[in-house]
Design a protein around this motif. Structure first.
Motif, PDB file in Angstrom:
ATOM      1  N   GLU A 722      -1.183  -2.857   2.355  1.00 58.58           N
ATOM      2  CA  GLU A 722      -2.452  -3.352   1.844  1.00 58.58           C
ATOM      3  C   GLU A 722      -2.165  -4.370   0.750  1.00 58.58           C
ATOM      4  OE1 GLU A 722      -4.718  -0.014   0.575  1.00 58.58           O
ATOM      5  OE2 GLU A 722      -4.734   0.942   2.541  1.00 58.58           O
ATOM      6  N   PHE A 723      -2.461  -5.654   1.009  1.00 58.76           N
ATOM      7  CA  PHE A 723      -2.162  -6.719   0.062  1.00 58.76           C
ATOM      8  C   PHE A 723      -3.229  -6.769  -1.023  1.00 58.76           C
ATOM      9  CE2 PHE A 723       0.107  -8.071   3.874  1.00 58.76           C
ATOM     10  CZ  PHE A 723       1.364  -8.339   3.332  1.00 58.76           C
ATOM     11  N   GLU A 724      -2.824  -7.270  -2.193  1.00 58.44           N
ATOM     12  CA  GLU A 724      -3.723  -7.347  -3.333  1.00 58.44           C
ATOM     13  C   GLU A 724      -4.889  -8.284  -3.029  1.00 58.44           C
ATOM     14  OE1 GLU A 724      -1.837  -9.122  -6.677  1.00 58.44           O
ATOM     15  OE2 GLU A 724      -0.906 -10.721  -5.513  1.00 58.44           O
ATOM     16  N   ASP A 725      -6.038  -8.039  -3.667  1.00 57.18           N
ATOM     17  CA  ASP A 725      -7.193  -8.909  -3.506  1.00 57.18           C
ATOM     18  C   ASP A 725      -6.865 -10.308  -4.010  1.00 57.18           C
ATOM     19  OD1 ASP A 725      -8.564  -6.767  -2.514  1.00 57.18           O
ATOM     20  OD2 ASP A 725      -9.535  -6.270  -4.432  1.00 57.18           O
ATOM     21  N   GLY A 726      -7.311 -11.306  -3.279  1.00 52.47           N
ATOM     22  CA  GLY A 726      -7.071 -12.683  -3.688  1.00 52.47           C
ATOM     23  C   GLY A 726      -5.798 -13.289  -3.158  1.00 52.47           C
TER      24      GLY A 726
END
Length: 845
Positions: A722-726
């Motif tokens: 799960e990649f960071e927001d943005g």
């Protein structure tokens, strides 16, 4: 009647102000949407159209009203395409029941390009709140909207659910949830006068006296009524510091106070057989630890049988931590025991359950005076038992010759005393064969209960993995040459009574298989290689056009290493000579290194995206075990570990490689590489397993064993990143990456044998182990390709009575596995093998 008419007039006037507004969230060009190239359309001037894709969350249809739309395509209920002239500078967006909105483009539109406009809408509805009072504070969703005038207030808010709060001095506050809509615009409430508030007060510890404004409120925990306001509060409890504070009482007040202990802490250490008396209390056998006492003068007396008593007086102060040691002078003697055969076991028990043991001739010095029970035993001999007394400053001597057992059936061959010595030592401490075949990876914690000495063990483990992969249409690849080293360290402590023993170990494991690294992907050199469906025009004219790339993808682009550094305290308890149990805790540091190529497909071409990820996280788990010996020759073991799920913090490096041809289709002149290094979170599961083992001693030299392990790999269904927001790549959000696994439960079966002769022990083993990987998700990333057959051999050597050496070699053979093509796999033929070498040193004391 007149009043209701006025309210209706107010609502009607407010409805005229009612509106639903549209709002543009974002507008940008989408380079990946090639709809304009695949389905082109010309405007009235003969120019190719631009495409406006509107994404919205509205329930009604979306239209453009002030521009000429050459084609409108509704993809889903929330996505619609509009073909416009590239010369348009603005559009007016209309939706039924919403006020239209005009949006101007900052830059000139390009032909055949797709632009994404994200749209949302908001609703504002007038409402009236009526109360039985004027001046009532009215708040909506925590925001003060005003006070009621003439017992009512009106304003406009968005439709949907809202939290309403009404408050007035001297009246109970009202909290409510309302559902605002065009059909639900008027709300009525009645406020009631306040009564005494309910007050709940608790203390840690409880049973403290509580006073509010010097009025006794009760003994904690206590619940009672009290008028609202701010008051003084006093809390008292013997042995704890008094609390003086203020308390604000509202309509319901709940408070908890932690009292500060002013008692001193006293610890007295002495012999296990001594008794400690504190101020003439009943006494504490073997000393006392962490005794809480009020500050005072304390008299301490230590008494022990056959020793002179000790008296002392100390002063305990507030919150003082006092540790004292008193060891009465013990009257002792000497015990000298000589036995035949020379390696027979000598055991002594005192009346205080003190325990002494040895093998062969022994002089026991400084033995406390008193009555002792003596036992001398050896295999194939009748045991000797007696009792005797140890006198002060005297020596007790005894020479004991054991008699051979009368039974002669299956009597083992007589060996010389030196050989017998080594045989007994080895049999008492030898690893179970199921442990040896896996290089001590499946330790049953219950085995700790049977160790005869404390020890320190260290292990060096070296292994190399060779994998082979062949594609269906040809092309053979081998795993990069890799040699790995890991370690194992363990400290085992045997308690004096030999019942509860413990150990601390640290080792390295690879729960998802041995590390692998592959160089498979090659960048295409021509358009024919780039396009998955052949040439782009279908006539072969672009097949041989050369491709230019900005940089080369690094070698060994596909790799995986999941390493766990395990810190493992374990405890084993011996209930009887037949039954032992154990439990262990896993405090693990997990390290993940993963590299993979993903081909991002658009309409026809594909872009290679290279992912490299380094992750770290903590794991907590447990293992357990039982060992049951129904006879002297047979041992049955049961052990297992729990399932653990944990999160890894991942640092990712992502590169997308765009060649010259694809760059030209995007309006760029040269090939380029776009890079991103976002943070991510990976979810990893370590499965539970259950193991059953049998060990059988054919005679004192020869042991055979078997074990069966079942592992619940079905818990490992995917690795999710799960990649960071943005986080973006080429201006687009990076989607979460899911490596689908859907692994299957497995069975493992092993056989082994150990033969002990003198200082040497010879070991051989075999095991059969299924692979959890299934055909649908099979790739080269994980090395456990197929069913494994493993052979191992080794030896142990008693260098001295205290120093032990063990060596082992193991070869693991993979069965060749052919895999058909599925959506999420790499079809082809898989094969491989693993070579393991282990060297172990153990020091016993």
């Amino acid at each position: 009647m007149q009043r209701n008419f006025v309210l209706i007039l107010i609502l009607v006037s407010l409805v005229s102000l009612f509106s639903e507004g549209l709002k543009v969230i974002s507008f940008q060009k989408d380079s990946y949407d090639l709809k304009g190239s695949v389905e082109p359309l010309s405007d009235a001037n003969g120019d190719l159209c631009s495409i406006l894709r509107i994404e919205h969350n509205l329930s009604n249809e979306v239209y453009l009203t002030d521009v000429e739309v050459y084609k409108r395509v509704k993809k889903t209920n929330s996505i619609v395409y509009f073909y416009l002239s590239r010369h348009e500078s603005s559009v007016t967006i209309s939706v039924e029941n919403y006020l239209p909105i005009k949006y101007r483009f900052e830059d000139t539109l390009e032909s055949e390009k797709t632009y994404v406009l994200k749209l949302t809408g908001s609703l504002s509805i007038p409402i009236i709140i009526k109360t039985n009072l004027s001046g009532v504070k009215v708040s909506i969703d925590g925001k003060l909207m005003g006070r009621t005038e003439d017992k009512q207030i009106s304003f406009a808010i968005a439709d949907g659910m809202h939290e309403v709060k009404l408050a007035a001095a001297g009246f109970e506050t009202i909290d409510d949830t309302i559902n605002v809509s065009m059909k639900n615009q008027m709300f009525e409430y009645e406020l009631n006068e306040k009564m005494n508030s309910t007050v709940y007060i608790n203390t840690i510890p409880s049973q403290a006296e509580i006073y509010i404004n010097e009025i006794k409120f009760g003994i904690s925990p206590v619940t009672d009524f009290f008028p609202e306001g701010v008051y003084s509060i006093r809390i008292e409890k013997e042995s704890y510091e008094t609390i003086n504070d203020t308390i604000a009482i509202t309509e319901f007040t709940e408070k908890e106070y932690i009292l500060k202990d002013i008692r001193a802490t006293l610890t007295v250490r002495t012999y296990p057989g001594a008794t400690v008396f504190i101020n003439n209390d009943p006494g504490y056998k073997g000393g006392v630890t962490g005794l809480k006492l009020n500050p005072q003068i304390v008299h301490i007396r230590v008494e022990m049988k056959n020793a002179k008593s000790i008296d002392d007086t100390i002063i305990l102060e507030k919150q003082q931590n006092v540790e004292k040691e008193y060891y009465p002078e013990v009257e002792t003697g000497i015990v000298m025991i000589n036995v035949i055969p020379r390696n027979a076991k000598i055991e002594l028990w005192s009346e205080n359950d003190d325990y002494y043991n040895s093998f062969g001739k022994r002089v026991f010095k400084d033995i406390p005076v008193g009555k002792y029970r003596l036992k001398v035993s050896e295999d194939s001999y009748e045991s000797f038992n007696s009792t005797f007394y140890v006198e002060r400053d005297s020596t007790y001597k005894d020479e004991i010759q054991l008699s051979p057992q009368t039974k002669t059936v299956n009597k083992p061959k007589t060996v010389n005393s030196t050989e017998s010595k080594y045989t007994n030592i080895k049999r008492q401490t030898s690893n179970n064969l199921q442990h040896f075949t896996l290089f001590n990876k499946l330790k049953n914690p219950a085995a700790l209960a049977s160790i005869d000495k404390s020890s320190i063990s260290t292990n060096l483990h070296c292994f190399s993995y060779k994998g082979e992969y062949e594609m269906p249409g040809g092309g053979k690849y081998e795993n990069a040459d890799l040699v790995f080293f890991d370690y194992y360290f363990k400290y085992s402590q045997r308690n004096r009574n030999g019942k509860l023993n413990w150990s601390i170990s640290m080792k390295t494991e690879y729960p998802y298989g041995r590390p692998s690294s592959w160089d498979i992907y090659q960048q295409p050199d021509t358009m024919n290689e780039l396009y998955l469906g052949g040439d782009i025009n279908g006539n072969g004219t672009l097949d041989d056009l050369p491709l230019v790339w900005d940089g080369e993808i690094e070698e060994n682009e596909t790799s995986c290493s999941m390493r766990v550094i395990d810190f493992h305290p374990s405890f084993g308890y011996k209930f009887s000579d037949k039954l032992s149990a154990g439990i262990g805790l896993s405090l693990d540091l997990a390290l993940l290194e993963l590299s993979k190529i993903k081909l991002h497909s658009t309409v026809g071409p594909y872009l290679p995206i290279f992912y490299h990820m380094d992750g770290i996280g903590m794991i907590f788990g447990a293992d357990y075990g039982l060992i049951y010996k129904p006879t002297e020759c047979l041992s049955i073991g049961l052990s297992g570990r729990t399932e653990s799920e944990f999160k890894l913090n991942v640092k990712a490096d992502i590169d997308v490689y765009v060649n010259n041809m694809i760059a030209m289709s995007m309006g760029l002149s040269d090939a380029f590489t776009d890079h991103s290094n976002p943070d991510a979170e990976a979810t990893i599961v370590l499965p539970a397993d259950l193991r059953v083992g049998l060990g059988y001693s054919i005679n004192k030299h020869w042991l055979v064993s078997a074990d069966l392990t079942y592992t619940w790999w079905e818990a490992v269904d995917a690795i999710t990143l799960e990649f960071e927001d943005g986080a973006t790549l080429m201006g687009q959000p990076i989607p979460d990456e899911v490596i689908i696994l859907n692994w299957e439960n497995t069975m493992r079966f092993g056989l082994g044998t150990e033969y002990v002769k003198g200082p040497w022990a010879y070991r051989f083993g075999y095991y059969y182990d299924e692979s959890p990987l299934n055909d649908e998700t099979m790739t080269v990333i994980f090395s456990d390709f197929s069913t494994k057959n493993a052979l191992n051999a080794g030896f142990g050597y008693v260098v001295t009575n205290n120093l032990w050496l063990d060596f082992a070699v193991e070869y693991i053979m993979f069965e060749e596995r052919a895999v058909d093509e599925y959506e999420d796999n790499m079809p082809g033929t898989y094969n491989g093998g693993i070579m393991d070498i282990m060297l172990d040193f153990t020091w016993k004391f």
